[in-house]
Motif scaffolding. Sequence first.
Motif, PDB file in Angstrom:
ATOM      1  N   HIS A  49      -1.158 -34.688  47.415  1.00  0.00           N
ATOM      2  CA  HIS A  49      -0.913 -33.595  46.481  1.00  0.00           C
ATOM      3  C   HIS A  49      -1.661 -33.858  45.180  1.00  0.00           C
ATOM      4  O   HIS A  49      -1.363 -34.812  44.473  1.00  0.00           O
ATOM      5  CB  HIS A  49       0.584 -33.454  46.202  1.00  0.00           C
ATOM      6  CG  HIS A  49       0.911 -32.302  45.316  1.00  0.00           C
ATOM      7  ND1 HIS A  49       1.031 -32.444  43.949  1.00  0.00           N
ATOM      8  CD2 HIS A  49       1.130 -31.001  45.587  1.00  0.00           C
ATOM      9  CE1 HIS A  49       1.319 -31.268  43.427  1.00  0.00           C
ATOM     10  NE2 HIS A  49       1.384 -30.377  44.386  1.00  0.00           N
ATOM     11  N   TRP A  50      -2.645 -33.015  44.870  1.00  0.00           N
ATOM     12  CA  TRP A  50      -3.447 -33.175  43.668  1.00  0.00           C
ATOM     13  C   TRP A  50      -3.258 -31.977  42.755  1.00  0.00           C
ATOM     14  O   TRP A  50      -3.254 -30.838  43.208  1.00  0.00           O
ATOM     15  CB  TRP A  50      -4.926 -33.309  44.022  1.00  0.00           C
ATOM     16  CG  TRP A  50      -5.249 -34.613  44.661  1.00  0.00           C
ATOM     17  CD1 TRP A  50      -5.320 -34.870  46.007  1.00  0.00           C
ATOM     18  CD2 TRP A  50      -5.529 -35.846  44.004  1.00  0.00           C
ATOM     19  NE1 TRP A  50      -5.632 -36.188  46.212  1.00  0.00           N
ATOM     20  CE2 TRP A  50      -5.763 -36.813  44.993  1.00  0.00           C
ATOM     21  CE3 TRP A  50      -5.601 -36.231  42.673  1.00  0.00           C
ATOM     22  CZ2 TRP A  50      -6.072 -38.134  44.697  1.00  0.00           C
ATOM     23  CZ3 TRP A  50      -5.915 -37.540  42.376  1.00  0.00           C
ATOM     24  CH2 TRP A  50      -6.149 -38.477  43.379  1.00  0.00           C
ATOM     25  N   THR A  51      -3.129 -32.224  41.463  1.00  0.00           N
ATOM     26  CA  THR A  51      -3.007 -31.178  40.460  1.00  0.00           C
ATOM     27  C   THR A  51      -4.186 -31.294  39.506  1.00  0.00           C
ATOM     28  O   THR A  51      -4.387 -32.335  38.888  1.00  0.00           O
ATOM     29  CB  THR A  51      -1.689 -31.344  39.665  1.00  0.00           C
ATOM     30  OG1 THR A  51      -0.594 -31.343  40.569  1.00  0.00           O
ATOM     31  CG2 THR A  51      -1.522 -30.214  38.673  1.00  0.00           C
ATOM     32  N   MET A  52      -4.971 -30.222  39.395  1.00  0.00           N
ATOM     33  CA  MET A  52      -6.134 -30.234  38.509  1.00  0.00           C
ATOM     34  C   MET A  52      -5.687 -30.062  37.068  1.00  0.00           C
ATOM     35  O   MET A  52      -4.725 -29.353  36.780  1.00  0.00           O
ATOM     36  CB  MET A  52      -7.098 -29.109  38.893  1.00  0.00           C
ATOM     37  CG  MET A  52      -7.760 -29.312  40.239  1.00  0.00           C
ATOM     38  SD  MET A  52      -8.829 -27.947  40.677  1.00  0.00           S
ATOM     39  CE  MET A  52     -10.118 -28.129  39.462  1.00  0.00           C
ATOM     40  N   GLY A  53      -6.394 -30.743  36.174  1.00  0.00           N
ATOM     41  CA  GLY A  53      -6.032 -30.626  34.769  1.00  0.00           C
ATOM     42  C   GLY A  53      -7.024 -31.302  33.855  1.00  0.00           C
ATOM     43  O   GLY A  53      -8.155 -31.603  34.228  1.00  0.00           O
ATOM     44  N   ILE A  54      -6.562 -31.535  32.646  1.00  0.00           N
ATOM     45  CA  ILE A  54      -7.356 -32.176  31.612  1.00  0.00           C
ATOM     46  C   ILE A  54      -6.516 -33.304  31.030  1.00  0.00           C
ATOM     47  O   ILE A  54      -5.346 -33.107  30.708  1.00  0.00           O
ATOM     48  CB  ILE A  54      -7.740 -31.174  30.506  1.00  0.00           C
ATOM     49  CG1 ILE A  54      -8.641 -30.080  31.084  1.00  0.00           C
ATOM     50  CG2 ILE A  54      -8.409 -31.864  29.330  1.00  0.00           C
ATOM     51  CD1 ILE A  54      -8.936 -28.949  30.144  1.00  0.00           C
ATOM     52  N   CYS A  55      -7.114 -34.485  30.921  1.00  0.00           N
ATOM     53  CA  CYS A  55      -6.439 -35.602  30.267  1.00  0.00           C
ATOM     54  C   CYS A  55      -6.929 -35.668  28.824  1.00  0.00           C
ATOM     55  O   CYS A  55      -8.093 -35.397  28.535  1.00  0.00           O
ATOM     56  CB  CYS A  55      -6.731 -36.919  30.972  1.00  0.00           C
ATOM     57  SG  CYS A  55      -5.790 -37.143  32.480  1.00  0.00           S
ATOM     58  N   ARG A  56      -6.009 -36.050  27.960  1.00  0.00           N
ATOM     59  CA  ARG A  56      -6.326 -36.118  26.534  1.00  0.00           C
ATOM     60  C   ARG A  56      -5.779 -37.432  25.974  1.00  0.00           C
ATOM     61  O   ARG A  56      -4.619 -37.760  26.156  1.00  0.00           O
ATOM     62  CB  ARG A  56      -5.689 -34.925  25.825  1.00  0.00           C
ATOM     63  CG  ARG A  56      -5.817 -34.917  24.337  1.00  0.00           C
ATOM     64  CD  ARG A  56      -5.342 -33.630  23.722  1.00  0.00           C
ATOM     65  NE  ARG A  56      -3.941 -33.378  23.999  1.00  0.00           N
ATOM     66  CZ  ARG A  56      -3.320 -32.239  23.724  1.00  0.00           C
ATOM     67  NH1 ARG A  56      -3.990 -31.235  23.201  1.00  0.00           N
ATOM     68  NH2 ARG A  56      -2.050 -32.084  23.995  1.00  0.00           N
TER      69      ARG A  56
END
Length: 143
Positions: A49-56
Motif C-alpha cells: 500500500h503506497w500513498t503519494m505525497g510530499i515530504c517536508r
Amino acid sequence: MGDLGIVFAVLAGALLLVFLFLGAMAVRRFQLRRELGTFDASLSTRPGHWTMGICRYQEDSLEFLRLFSVSWVPAKTYVRSDLTILGWREPGEFERARLLPGSVVVQLQFRGEDFNVAMKYGAYNGLSAWIEAGPAVGVGIWR
C-alpha cells in the motif's frame, strides 16, 4: 424552470465543485514544491500500500503531506531524533508501477515501527544527511 433545468443546474454545480477542488489541490502542490526542504515521495506503512505525497523537512521533524488533498496539515509527522534509516533498496517488480520512475525505497524506523518511503536517490542522500546532522539524543539543545 423545468425538471431538465434543475438537473442541469445540479450537474453544473457539481462540476464546478470538482474543478474548484482540483484547482485547490494544484495550487497547494505548487506552493508546497516551492518551499525549501520538500521532495516528492510515496509512503508505505503496510506492505503493498503506497500513498503519494510530499515530504517536508522541519527543524526537528519530517512531515508527510498527501498529494491528493487540500489540507495543509501533515498526514504523518516523524520526530527527527526518533528516525532511523535501516537501509535502501531498488523497488520490486510490483512496486515499480506504483512509484515514481527512478525511485529507491528507503526503509526507516520510527519509535520501533518500520515503514518505507520511496524517493529519488538524491532526496535519499539529503534525508540521510539531515538525520545524521541532527543532535545526539539527550546531548545539548536543538535550536
